[in-house]
Design a protein around this motif. Structure first.
Motif, PDB file in Angstrom:
ATOM      1  N   LYS A 137       1.055  -1.576  -0.283  1.00  0.00           N
ATOM      2  CA  LYS A 137      -0.198   0.184   0.085  1.00  0.00           C
ATOM      3  C   LYS A 137       1.143   1.385   0.203  1.00  0.00           C
ATOM      4  CE  LYS A 137      -3.174   2.533   3.130  1.00  0.00           C
ATOM      5  NZ  LYS A 137      -3.900   2.067   4.099  1.00  0.00           N
ATOM      6  N   PHE A 138       2.031   1.286   0.373  1.00  0.00           N
ATOM      7  CA  PHE A 138       3.055   2.189   0.835  1.00  0.00           C
ATOM      8  C   PHE A 138       4.077   2.615  -0.343  1.00  0.00           C
ATOM      9  CE2 PHE A 138       0.761   2.797   4.486  1.00  0.00           C
ATOM     10  CZ  PHE A 138       0.504   4.284   4.909  1.00  0.00           C
ATOM     11  N   GLY A 139       3.718   1.335  -1.655  1.00  0.00           N
ATOM     12  CA  GLY A 139       4.853   1.427  -2.431  1.00  0.00           C
ATOM     13  C   GLY A 139       6.099   0.775  -1.999  1.00  0.00           C
ATOM     14  N   PHE A 140       5.554  -0.312  -1.540  1.00  0.00           N
ATOM     15  CA  PHE A 140       7.161  -1.115  -1.012  1.00  0.00           C
ATOM     16  C   PHE A 140       6.947  -2.477  -2.451  1.00  0.00           C
ATOM     17  CE2 PHE A 140       7.436   1.137   2.845  1.00  0.00           C
ATOM     18  CZ  PHE A 140       8.838   0.706   2.869  1.00  0.00           C
ATOM     19  N   GLU A 141       7.895  -3.127  -2.566  1.00  0.00           N
ATOM     20  CA  GLU A 141       7.651  -4.137  -3.792  1.00  0.00           C
ATOM     21  C   GLU A 141       9.190  -5.422  -3.180  1.00  0.00           C
ATOM     22  OE1 GLU A 141       8.700  -2.999  -7.782  1.00  0.00           O
ATOM     23  OE2 GLU A 141       8.094  -1.236  -7.648  1.00  0.00           O
ATOM     24  N   ILE A 142       8.581  -6.676  -3.790  1.00  0.00           N
ATOM     25  CA  ILE A 142       9.815  -7.623  -3.455  1.00  0.00           C
ATOM     26  C   ILE A 142      10.386  -7.911  -4.242  1.00  0.00           C
ATOM     27  CG2 ILE A 142       9.060  -9.964  -3.015  1.00  0.00           C
ATOM     28  CD1 ILE A 142       6.603 -10.036  -2.822  1.00  0.00           C
ATOM     29  N   GLU A 143      11.957  -7.731  -4.089  1.00  0.00           N
ATOM     30  CA  GLU A 143      12.685  -7.988  -4.250  1.00  0.00           C
ATOM     31  C   GLU A 143      12.970  -9.363  -4.733  1.00  0.00           C
ATOM     32  OE1 GLU A 143      14.090  -3.229  -5.100  1.00  0.00           O
ATOM     33  OE2 GLU A 143      15.205  -4.110  -2.851  1.00  0.00           O
ATOM     34  N   ALA A 161      12.632  -9.868   1.028  1.00  0.00           N
ATOM     35  CA  ALA A 161      13.071  -8.461   1.161  1.00  0.00           C
ATOM     36  C   ALA A 161      12.469  -7.661   0.043  1.00  0.00           C
ATOM     37  CB  ALA A 161      14.311  -8.952   0.199  1.00  0.00           C
ATOM     38  N   MET A 162      12.123  -6.599   0.714  1.00  0.00           N
ATOM     39  CA  MET A 162      10.781  -5.336   0.049  1.00  0.00           C
ATOM     40  C   MET A 162      11.563  -4.360   0.235  1.00  0.00           C
ATOM     41  SD  MET A 162       6.765  -6.853   1.259  1.00  0.00           S
ATOM     42  CE  MET A 162       6.573  -5.593   0.129  1.00  0.00           C
ATOM     43  N   ALA A 163      11.918  -3.164  -0.749  1.00  0.00           N
ATOM     44  CA  ALA A 163      12.413  -1.843  -0.572  1.00  0.00           C
ATOM     45  C   ALA A 163      11.232  -0.813  -0.819  1.00  0.00           C
ATOM     46  CB  ALA A 163      13.537  -2.121  -1.513  1.00  0.00           C
ATOM     47  N   ARG A 164      10.912   0.371  -1.305  1.00  0.00           N
ATOM     48  CA  ARG A 164      10.051   1.286  -1.670  1.00  0.00           C
ATOM     49  C   ARG A 164      11.459   2.372  -2.378  1.00  0.00           C
ATOM     50  NH1 ARG A 164       9.198   6.392   0.757  1.00  0.00           N
ATOM     51  NH2 ARG A 164       7.201   6.560  -0.042  1.00  0.00           N
ATOM     52  N   LEU A 165      11.448   2.682  -3.196  1.00  0.00           N
ATOM     53  CA  LEU A 165      12.069   3.625  -3.716  1.00  0.00           C
ATOM     54  C   LEU A 165      11.058   5.225  -2.883  1.00  0.00           C
ATOM     55  CD1 LEU A 165      13.568   2.518  -6.903  1.00  0.00           C
ATOM     56  CD2 LEU A 165      14.858   2.619  -4.937  1.00  0.00           C
ATOM     57  N   HIS A 166      11.726   6.233  -3.255  1.00  0.00           N
ATOM     58  CA  HIS A 166      11.302   7.279  -2.947  1.00  0.00           C
ATOM     59  C   HIS A 166      10.264   7.730  -4.180  1.00  0.00           C
ATOM     60  CE1 HIS A 166      10.284  11.703  -2.190  1.00  0.00           C
ATOM     61  NE2 HIS A 166      11.536  11.852  -1.753  1.00  0.00           N
ATOM     62  N   PRO A 167       8.771   8.249  -4.104  1.00  0.00           N
ATOM     63  CA  PRO A 167       8.113   8.336  -5.147  1.00  0.00           C
ATOM     64  C   PRO A 167       8.253   9.928  -5.936  1.00  0.00           C
ATOM     65  CG  PRO A 167       7.091   8.058  -3.194  1.00  0.00           C
ATOM     66  CD  PRO A 167       8.643   8.751  -2.169  1.00  0.00           C
ATOM     67  N   ASN A 168       8.893  10.149  -5.022  1.00  0.00           N
ATOM     68  CA  ASN A 168       9.294  12.352  -6.357  1.00  0.00           C
ATOM     69  C   ASN A 168      10.712  12.409  -5.883  1.00  0.00           C
ATOM     70  OD1 ASN A 168       9.156  14.141  -7.683  1.00  0.00           O
ATOM     71  ND2 ASN A 168       7.748  15.239  -6.401  1.00  0.00           N
ATOM     72  N   PRO A 169      11.517  11.869  -6.331  1.00  0.00           N
ATOM     73  CA  PRO A 169      13.801  12.551  -5.469  1.00  0.00           C
ATOM     74  C   PRO A 169      13.309  13.464  -5.639  1.00  0.00           C
ATOM     75  CG  PRO A 169      13.546  10.312  -6.689  1.00  0.00           C
ATOM     76  CD  PRO A 169      11.351  10.818  -6.716  1.00  0.00           C
ATOM     77  N   PRO A 170      14.337  14.680  -4.570  1.00  0.00           N
ATOM     78  CA  PRO A 170      14.340  16.061  -5.001  1.00  0.00           C
ATOM     79  C   PRO A 170      14.695  16.041  -6.001  1.00  0.00           C
ATOM     80  CG  PRO A 170      14.584  15.401  -2.086  1.00  0.00           C
ATOM     81  CD  PRO A 170      14.496  13.702  -3.156  1.00  0.00           C
ATOM     82  N   THR A 171      14.716  17.658  -6.389  1.00  0.00           N
ATOM     83  CA  THR A 171      15.772  18.026  -7.518  1.00  0.00           C
ATOM     84  C   THR A 171      15.974  19.446  -6.996  1.00  0.00           C
ATOM     85  OG1 THR A 171      14.040  19.258  -8.367  1.00  0.00           O
ATOM     86  CG2 THR A 171      14.554  16.660  -9.027  1.00  0.00           C
ATOM     87  N   LEU A 172      17.706  19.852  -7.562  1.00  0.00           N
ATOM     88  CA  LEU A 172      18.494  20.995  -7.085  1.00  0.00           C
ATOM     89  C   LEU A 172      17.464  22.265  -7.634  1.00  0.00           C
ATOM     90  CD1 LEU A 172      21.795  19.918  -8.168  1.00  0.00           C
ATOM     91  CD2 LEU A 172      20.766  19.891  -6.058  1.00  0.00           C
ATOM     92  N   PRO A 173      17.026  23.143  -7.042  1.00  0.00           N
ATOM     93  CA  PRO A 173      15.862  24.554  -7.273  1.00  0.00           C
ATOM     94  C   PRO A 173      17.046  24.701  -8.466  1.00  0.00           C
ATOM     95  CG  PRO A 173      17.849  24.603  -5.462  1.00  0.00           C
ATOM     96  CD  PRO A 173      17.662  23.326  -5.654  1.00  0.00           C
ATOM     97  N   ALA A 174      15.995  25.520  -9.358  1.00  0.00           N
ATOM     98  CA  ALA A 174      16.431  26.187 -10.612  1.00  0.00           C
ATOM     99  C   ALA A 174      18.077  27.375 -10.574  1.00  0.00           C
ATOM    100  CB  ALA A 174      15.782  26.603 -11.456  1.00  0.00           C
ATOM    101  N   GLN A 175      18.904  26.688 -11.474  1.00  0.00           N
ATOM    102  CA  GLN A 175      19.960  27.998 -11.071  1.00  0.00           C
ATOM    103  C   GLN A 175      19.901  29.217 -11.549  1.00  0.00           C
ATOM    104  OE1 GLN A 175      23.706  26.423 -12.728  1.00  0.00           O
ATOM    105  NE2 GLN A 175      24.737  27.153 -11.696  1.00  0.00           N
ATOM    106  N   ARG A 176      20.039  30.015 -10.159  1.00  0.00           N
ATOM    107  CA  ARG A 176      19.532  31.335 -10.890  1.00  0.00           C
ATOM    108  C   ARG A 176      20.408  32.062 -11.797  1.00  0.00           C
ATOM    109  NH1 ARG A 176      18.335  34.387  -5.090  1.00  0.00           N
ATOM    110  NH2 ARG A 176      16.451  32.542  -4.533  1.00  0.00           N
ATOM    111  N   THR A 177      20.452  32.693 -12.825  1.00  0.00           N
ATOM    112  CA  THR A 177      21.129  33.563 -13.450  1.00  0.00           C
ATOM    113  C   THR A 177      21.599  35.594 -13.269  1.00  0.00           C
ATOM    114  OG1 THR A 177      19.706  34.379 -15.480  1.00  0.00           O
ATOM    115  CG2 THR A 177      20.451  32.027 -15.398  1.00  0.00           C
TER     116      THR A 177
END
Length: 177
Positions: A137-143, A161-177
């Motif tokens: 239910k929380f996104g874990f899968e049997i590996e 053995a079950m694992a869950r990868l971050h569903p929306n991994p953080p990204t870096l902020p847009a670089q300021r110009t």
């Protein structure tokens, strides 16, 4: 019915000893029978020291501790610092009442939004169908399946053995110009 999820403290030792002494609880974990309050006092004291990366949570149902969960580093290896191991337990009297889901939601929120965890891992005995359903239910899968993973009540049992990868991994902020 009111479920409260909070950080565990050493004051929870007696409640943890009661929770972990139930055969259907310790039988589905890597715990041993007959835990005592002193054992849990030491474990909770060690794991809740400021600066430790572990997160221990207690779930209360109408003011009584009926569940616990923990996030723990997968090991000391630098290359696995993005991984944490998850464990959870719920009193038989509180199962199927939302306690496991409340603990899992809190664990996943903490891992995803505050701790920079990319991968959550756990092991679950192959015959623990309610737990497997909760993890899925929380996104874990049997590996994979670990044969004769642990001894339980005089017999070796397999575990997934079950694992869950971050569903929306953080990204870096847009670089300021």
């Amino acid at each position: 019915m009111s479920i409260t999820v909070r950080r565990a403290t050493p004051r929870d030792a007696a409640a943890y000893a009661r929770l972990m002494s139930h055969p259907s609880v310790f039988g589905n974990l890597m715990q041993l029978p007959m835990p005592n309050e002193e054992l849990w006092q030491a474990r909770l004291s060690e794991s809740t020291v400021p600066g430790k990366p572990d997160l221990l949570l207690s779930a209360e149902l109408d003011g009584e501790v009926v569940g616990s969960s923990g996030l723990h580093p997968a090991g000391p290896q630098l290359r696995r610092r993005h991984v944490m191991f998850l464990g959870i337990s719920v009193s038989p009297s509180a199962q199927r009442r939302g306690v496991g889901s409340a603990l899992m939601a809190a664990m996943c929120d903490y891992a995803d939004n505050w701790a920079g965890v990319l991968r959550l891992e756990l092991n679950v005995y192959v015959d623990n169908e309610p737990a497997i359903a909760l993890y899925r239910k929380f996104g874990f899968e049997i590996e994979g399946t670990n044969r004769a993973f642990a001894m339980r009540d005089g017999a070796y049992v397999d575990s997934h053995a079950m694992a869950r990868l971050h569903p929306n991994p953080p990204t870096l902020p847009a670089q300021r110009t």
